[in-house]
Design an enzyme around this catalytic site. Structure first.
Site, PDB file in Angstrom:
ATOM      1  N   SER A 106       0.846  -1.187   0.000  1.00 47.20           N
ATOM      2  CA  SER A 106       0.000   0.000   0.000  1.00 47.20           C
ATOM      3  C   SER A 106       0.887   1.245   0.000  1.00 47.20           C
ATOM      4  CB  SER A 106      -0.885   0.000   1.262  1.00 47.20           C
ATOM      5  OG  SER A 106      -1.688   1.142   1.286  1.00 47.20           O
ATOM      6  N   GLY A 107       0.630   2.150  -0.946  1.00 46.22           N
ATOM      7  CA  GLY A 107       1.421   3.378  -1.047  1.00 46.22           C
ATOM      8  C   GLY A 107       2.576   3.278  -2.014  1.00 46.22           C
ATOM      9  N   THR A 111      -2.108   2.062  -7.900  1.00 50.01           N
ATOM     10  CA  THR A 111      -3.257   2.738  -8.518  1.00 50.01           C
ATOM     11  C   THR A 111      -2.789   3.746  -9.563  1.00 50.01           C
ATOM     12  OG1 THR A 111      -4.523   2.455  -6.471  1.00 50.01           O
ATOM     13  CG2 THR A 111      -5.332   4.083  -8.046  1.00 50.01           C
ATOM     14  N   ASN A 156      -0.762   4.852   3.511  1.00 55.32           N
ATOM     15  CA  ASN A 156      -1.110   5.477   2.233  1.00 55.32           C
ATOM     16  C   ASN A 156      -2.389   6.281   2.395  1.00 55.32           C
ATOM     17  OD1 ASN A 156      -1.569   6.134  -0.420  1.00 55.32           O
ATOM     18  ND2 ASN A 156      -1.892   4.045  -1.141  1.00 55.32           N
ATOM     19  N   SER A 159      -5.293   4.526  -0.213  1.00 56.32           N
ATOM     20  CA  SER A 159      -5.059   3.091  -0.308  1.00 56.32           C
ATOM     21  C   SER A 159      -6.295   2.379  -0.858  1.00 56.32           C
ATOM     22  CB  SER A 159      -4.721   2.529   1.076  1.00 56.32           C
ATOM     23  OG  SER A 159      -4.588   1.129   1.031  1.00 56.32           O
ATOM     24  N   SER A 160      -6.089   1.522  -1.886  1.00 53.45           N
ATOM     25  CA  SER A 160      -7.187   0.724  -2.421  1.00 53.45           C
ATOM     26  C   SER A 160      -7.512  -0.373  -1.407  1.00 53.45           C
ATOM     27  CB  SER A 160      -6.790   0.078  -3.750  1.00 53.45           C
ATOM     28  OG  SER A 160      -6.530   1.056  -4.710  1.00 53.45           O
ATOM     29  N   GLY A 383      -0.839  -5.734  -2.293  1.00 53.83           N
ATOM     30  CA  GLY A 383       0.423  -6.452  -2.127  1.00 53.83           C
ATOM     31  C   GLY A 383       0.469  -7.165  -0.791  1.00 53.83           C
ATOM     32  N   GLU A 385       0.921  -7.918   2.894  1.00 49.56           N
ATOM     33  CA  GLU A 385       0.763  -7.003   4.026  1.00 49.56           C
ATOM     34  C   GLU A 385       1.223  -7.661   5.316  1.00 49.56           C
ATOM     35  OE1 GLU A 385      -2.873  -4.075   2.606  1.00 49.56           O
ATOM     36  OE2 GLU A 385      -3.169  -5.368   4.350  1.00 49.56           O
TER      37      GLU A 385
END
Length: 1037
Positions: A106-107, A111, A156, A159-160, A383, A385
């Site tokens: 994330s980050g 995206t 992030n 973050s998605s 990804g 985590e």
């Protein structure tokens, strides 16, 4: 790409496959060199590694897009456009399906990477109005899905919180004609709970902060995020990097672009608002410890927005309906159960609405043409985590990454092996870690963690998260990749809590806390609440809940099973496509860009630069070293014979400047000349394979030296040839230009003279016949005369209605026309003047007209008064004594003016206020009314014809004691008398007298006011007892 090897010591190598050593240290050093030069992209074969710089780089403009269109993959420096373009052109050439897998923490920029690929296809693909509409919908689906599926997390700000797979559909011509989106595992728990420093989904804040006042009023919302429980748990509703107001406008526009109608948009916002109100529903307990609501206002808003019965909703949140044979029993909730039911409803509504929104986007982008399409899929998925506390969501996400890693290695090995076989090169088996053992540990039927979790969720009795952990320990006790506090050795036990289990993933160990696993996996919503939602008047909610069979007694699939099934389907989809990969890395945890480029590759800080420990961690989790080793297991470099020969042929006299035979033979001659040893290379069917990067580096260095010698010789030859050719061209061109120019000038001059003769001849004839009727001979002359006159007239028209003299004298033929135009012009000026008069000015002019009728040509001072505007009054009511106002309160004051009043006996001057009302005129001395003159008793008004301001009121006197005529001096004589004549309707009694005015001092006693001119104005009592008024002469105008 080979050309960039010369600068490899400064900017690193563009492809990790060409590293001398495939170690972690060599990998990181190369990444640092490139990052410090703002080179954020690096290849591992056809895989692209992207490092997030956390700043804007000027590498995504239209010029860059044009540069990478239709170019060989390795011809230009690494870029995400190169990958997107090669995937596109390979699809067109082979007419097969492809996908691009974008992964990372994330980050890390996943995206943004998917956005860049979409933007590239939007620009590079053929364009028509229909195709532009499809592209707009694809691009505008991003802000909508980000608003509803992204949130601020600790890592992030955008973050998605769901996985997204988008298929872009292309026709045989390469036009983007449609799209389809699949979404995976939306983090619904975030709707009802956020950790400290995190936010709920963006759309909630966008609605509260950016929504219009009318919309918020309709939804029962306040413009304050702190008012809503579901938005305040993270304590960071406002984030400096997020502009919720601007994002709201973008989302509203995007919803219209993707063809969601106004009714559905209103229902959609109603759903979002209902979730906020639902979070504010609070519970309390009565004496029997049964749950009751203590905030009916919020419940009413929820029922209104969802279109359900408020009482039924209240019952659904406080009672559970239990069916016993044919009877239904309502079992009251405890407060904890009620909160669970409330949060479950909020998560269900939001989760299903998100799925509905994805379906509507798919309907909007759907291609109706049934002909065969090829697709490029974009997989933007979470990804690996690893948090301080890892729960059910991290378990699912990391399971997903295990599956994708398995797929990744399989596809990479498959493509390598296929290329070797196609080229006739012997395949050498590659040693790698097969993570199938971990995938089986999670997903194996009846024995995997998901199966055990589902069994525990379905098992009757008192099941808890800890009983689930105990079942895992029973089933998995001997598995090498699974450990718990109970199963661990003494040293490992210190790092585990009693409610934890640890999995050894391909990327490393991850410890999971089992608390919440059962609830999150069940994700149950009570039947009576489901039934209520099916009756909703909100179209979206009704559609979302109507898809279920209301009579079905079958327990719905658990979240983990649903995710497992969707992941297996995704794997099948991806296995049927050609794979391309983008691996995204975070450069540092603080999300700060570097302040300046650093040439010191090993003095890197953790803030704003490349955090080595963080990069090493991500490289491990993304399996980049595994992929590199697979690519380097055989040959590091491979190129088609034609491309290799074209680049390096200057190094061998036999191949320079042209090789006449087969490219494979030319390459063999070239490498023999360069001294390649047999084990350093292999000749395939269409490509040369070079085993070690150092062999390629030596070849490239030799080419760089040779290139300078060749360039010097070529330049000399070319410059001489170019100069001679340029001279010949210029000489021939000059001769041709001269010839053409002279001929053109001569023809132009002849035509000009012929035209001049014709015009002059016609003009002379016209002048000679100007007095006759219009004929062919004089028509143009008369037209010239008319135009000339009109032009002169246009520049000298009268500017005001009073200007009666300015008018250009017309020629004889236009006399009548001139008269008509003059009349029209004056009418136009009068019309403009009249239209420009305001009501106030009109009233002023009407008063001036009355004044003119009475005094024009009669009183000498009248001309000077014309320009002075009249006012409503000369004395404000504040300046009139209150006692006087009270006395005349029943009469409306029309006008007031200060005057000098002359006594009847002795003509002594007294300053007075003169107040005109509707019925009378009052003479006031401070607080006392000295005289009241009824308008009906006013028989005449006299003034002199000179410039003085003397006014005489002739008053009807029947009583001997009554006062006689009133003699006054007023500086505003014309204004005063005009007001009196209008108010009292006495215009006809005003007389302008010459010489002397007779006055009646009292009944039976007469006097006079005499007038004369002098140098100084003065008024005094003359010896004859008359009032003598001397005024100055009027100045001649």
């Amino acid at each position: 790409m080979e050309g960039a090897l010369i600068a490899r010591d400064r900017v690193g190598i563009q492809d990790f496959v060409l590293l001398d050593e495939t170690t972690d240290t060599a990998f990181l050093n190369n990444l640092k060199k490139r990052f410090n030069e703002d080179l954020i992209y690096t290849y591992i074969g056809t895989l692209i590694v992207s490092v997030n710089p956390y700043k804007e780089l000027d590498i995504y403009n239209s010029k860059q897009m044009d540069l990478y269109m239709g170019v060989n993959f390795f011809e230009l420096p690494p870029h995400i456009y190169a990958l997107a373009d090669n995937a596109y052109h390979t699809m067109l050439a082979e007419f097969n399906n492809h996908f691009i897998l974008i992964s990372g923490e994330s980050g890390a920029g996943k995206t943004e990477a998917s956005k860049k690929i979409l933007q590239y296809y939007a620009v590079s693909c053929p364009s028509t109005a229909l195709l532009d509409t499809v592209r707009d919908k694809m691009l505008m689906s991003n802000p909508v899905l980000e608003a509803f599926g992204n949130a601020k997390t600790l890592k992030n700000d955008n973050s998605s919180r769901f996985g997204k797979y988008m298929d872009i559909q292309f026709d045989s011509q390469g036009d983007a004609v449609g799209g389809h989106i699949l979404n995976y595992l939306l983090e619904k728990s975030r709707v009802v709970h956020q950790n400290h420093g995190e936010r709920n989904f963006h759309i909630f804040y966008q609605l509260v902060e950016g929504g219009e006042e009318d919309l918020l009023r309709q939804l029962g919302l306040e413009r304050d995020c702190q008012h809503y429980y579901y938005l305040t748990q993270g304590e960071c509703a406002i984030v400096s990097s997020i502009n919720d107001k601007n994002d709201w406008k973008t989302v509203k526009n995007a919803l219209q672009v993707i063809d969601i109608d106004e009714s559905n948009i209103n229902d959609l916002f109603g759903v979002i608002a209902s979730v906020l109100h639902l979070g504010n529903v609070q519970f309390d307990s009565d004496n029997k410890k049964h749950t009751i609501l203590n905030n009916n206002a919020e419940l009413r808003w929820v029922s209104t927005l969802l279109g359900v019965n408020a009482q039924s909703l209240q019952q659904g949140l406080t009672y559970r309906k239990i069916e016993a044979k044919r009877d239904e029993i309502l079992s009251p909730f405890t407060i904890d159960h009620a909160i669970y039911a409330r949060d479950a409803l909020a998560k269900a509504i939001y989760g299903r609405t998100f799925t509905w929104l994805v379906n509507r986007i798919n309907e909007s982008m759907e291609n109706k043409d049934s002909s065969r399409k090829t697709v490029i899929g974009l997989l933007d998925i979470y990804g690996f985590e690893v948090f301080y506390v890892n729960s059910f969501e991290q378990f699912c996400i990391n399971y997903c990454n295990e599956k994708l890693q398995q797929l990744f290695i399989q596809l990479t090995l498959k493509s390598e092996q296929e290329e070797y076989e196609a080229e006739g090169i012997e395949w050498e088996p590659v040693q790698f870690f097969n993570n199938k053992i971990i995938c089986d540990l999670v997903e194996e039927k009846h024995r995997g963690i998901i199966s055990i979790l589902d069994e525990e969720c379905l098992r009757p009795g008192d099941t808890t998260d800890l009983t689930f952990l105990e079942r895992l320990e029973e089933k998995m006790g001997n598995h090498p990749h699974f450990v718990t506090h109970k199963l661990a050795d003494k040293m490992t036990r210190k790092t585990l809590e009693r409610g934890d289990f640890r999995l050894l993933h391909y990327a490393g160990e991850v410890t999971y806390c089992v608390v919440g696993f059962l609830d999150k996996n069940n994700d149950l919503l009570y039947r009576n609440i489901k039934d209520l939602m099916r009756q909703s008047k909100n179209a979206i909610v009704k559609e979302c809940f109507s898809t279920m069979d209301p009579d079905s007694r079958r327990r719905p699939e658990t979240v983990a099973t649903q995710f497992k099934s969707s992941l297996l389907k995704l794997t099948e989809i991806l296995m049927a496509k050609e794979a391309w990969y983008v691996r995204c890395l975070k450069s540092n945890e603080s999300k700060q860009p570097g302040t300046e480029r650093s040439r010191q590759f090993y003095s890197l800080t953790h803030s704003g630069k490349l955090d080595e420990a963080l990069i090493r961690h991500q490289v491990k989790y993304l399996g980049l070293m595994e992929h590199l080793r697979v690519r380097r297991a055989g040959f590091a470099y491979r190129r088609r014979f034609e491309i290799f020969l074209k680049r390096y042929k200057p190094l061998c006299p036999a191949t320079w400047p042209h090789w006449r035979g087969e490219p494979a033979d030319g390459v063999e001659v070239l490498v023999q000349h360069l001294g390649y040893l047999p084990y350093e290379y292999k000749m395939g069917r269409t490509k040369i394979f070079i085993r070690h990067p150092r062999t390629l580096f030596a070849t490239e260095d030799a080419y760089e030296r040779c290139k300078h010698d060749l360039a010097t010789r070529l330049q000399a030859k070319y410059k001489g040839y170019k100069a001679k050719g340029e001279f010949r061209k210029q000489k021939e061109a000059a001769t041709k230009i001269e010839t053409c120019w002279r001929g053109a000038q001569a023809r132009k001059e002849r035509e000009k003279r012929a035209w001049a003769v014709k015009v002059i001849k016609k003009f002379i004839k016209g002048y000679m016949t100007r007095g006759e009727a219009k004929t062919t001979d004089n028509s143009e002359y008369l037209a010239f005369v008319r135009q000339n006159y009109m032009n002169r007239l246009k520049n000298s028209l009268p500017k005001t209605v009073l200007d009666k003299t300015t008018w250009v004298t017309p020629p004889a033929v236009l006399t009548e026309t001139s008269a008509i135009l003059r009349k029209l012009h004056y009418r136009l000026m009068v019309r403009k003047y009249v239209r420009g008069i305001t009501p106030q000015k009109k009233a002023q002019l009407q008063m001036k007209v009355i004044t003119s009728e009475v005094f024009k040509g009669k009183k000498d001072s009248y001309p000077q008064s014309v320009a002075q505007p009249f006012v409503d009054t000369r004395i404000s009511e504040q300046d009139i004594n209150i006692k006087v106002l009270q006395t005349i309160r029943n009469e409306r004051i029309k006008y007031s003016v200060p005057v000098i009043k002359y006594d009847r006996n002795g003509f002594k001057p007294r300053p007075r206020q003169l107040i005109i009302t509707q019925t009378a005129t009052y003479v006031v001395d401070e607080a006392k009314i000295k005289q009241r003159v009824l308008h009906t008793a006013l028989k005449g008004i006299s003034v002199s014809n000179l410039t003085d301001g003397i006014i005489v009121f002739h008053i009807t006197s029947e009583d001997p004691k009554q006062k006689g005529d009133l003699v006054m001096n007023c500086d505003h004589l014309f204004e005063f008398l005009t007001k009196v004549s209008v108010v009292a309707n006495k215009q006809s009694v005003i007389k302008v007298v010459q010489g002397s005015i007779k006055i009646e001092i009292q009944a039976g006693k007469e006097g006079a006011v005499d007038f004369s001119t002098g140098q100084e104005p003065i008024a005094y009592k003359a010896k004859n007892g008359h009032l003598m008024v001397v005024s100055t002469r009027a100045r001649a105008r």
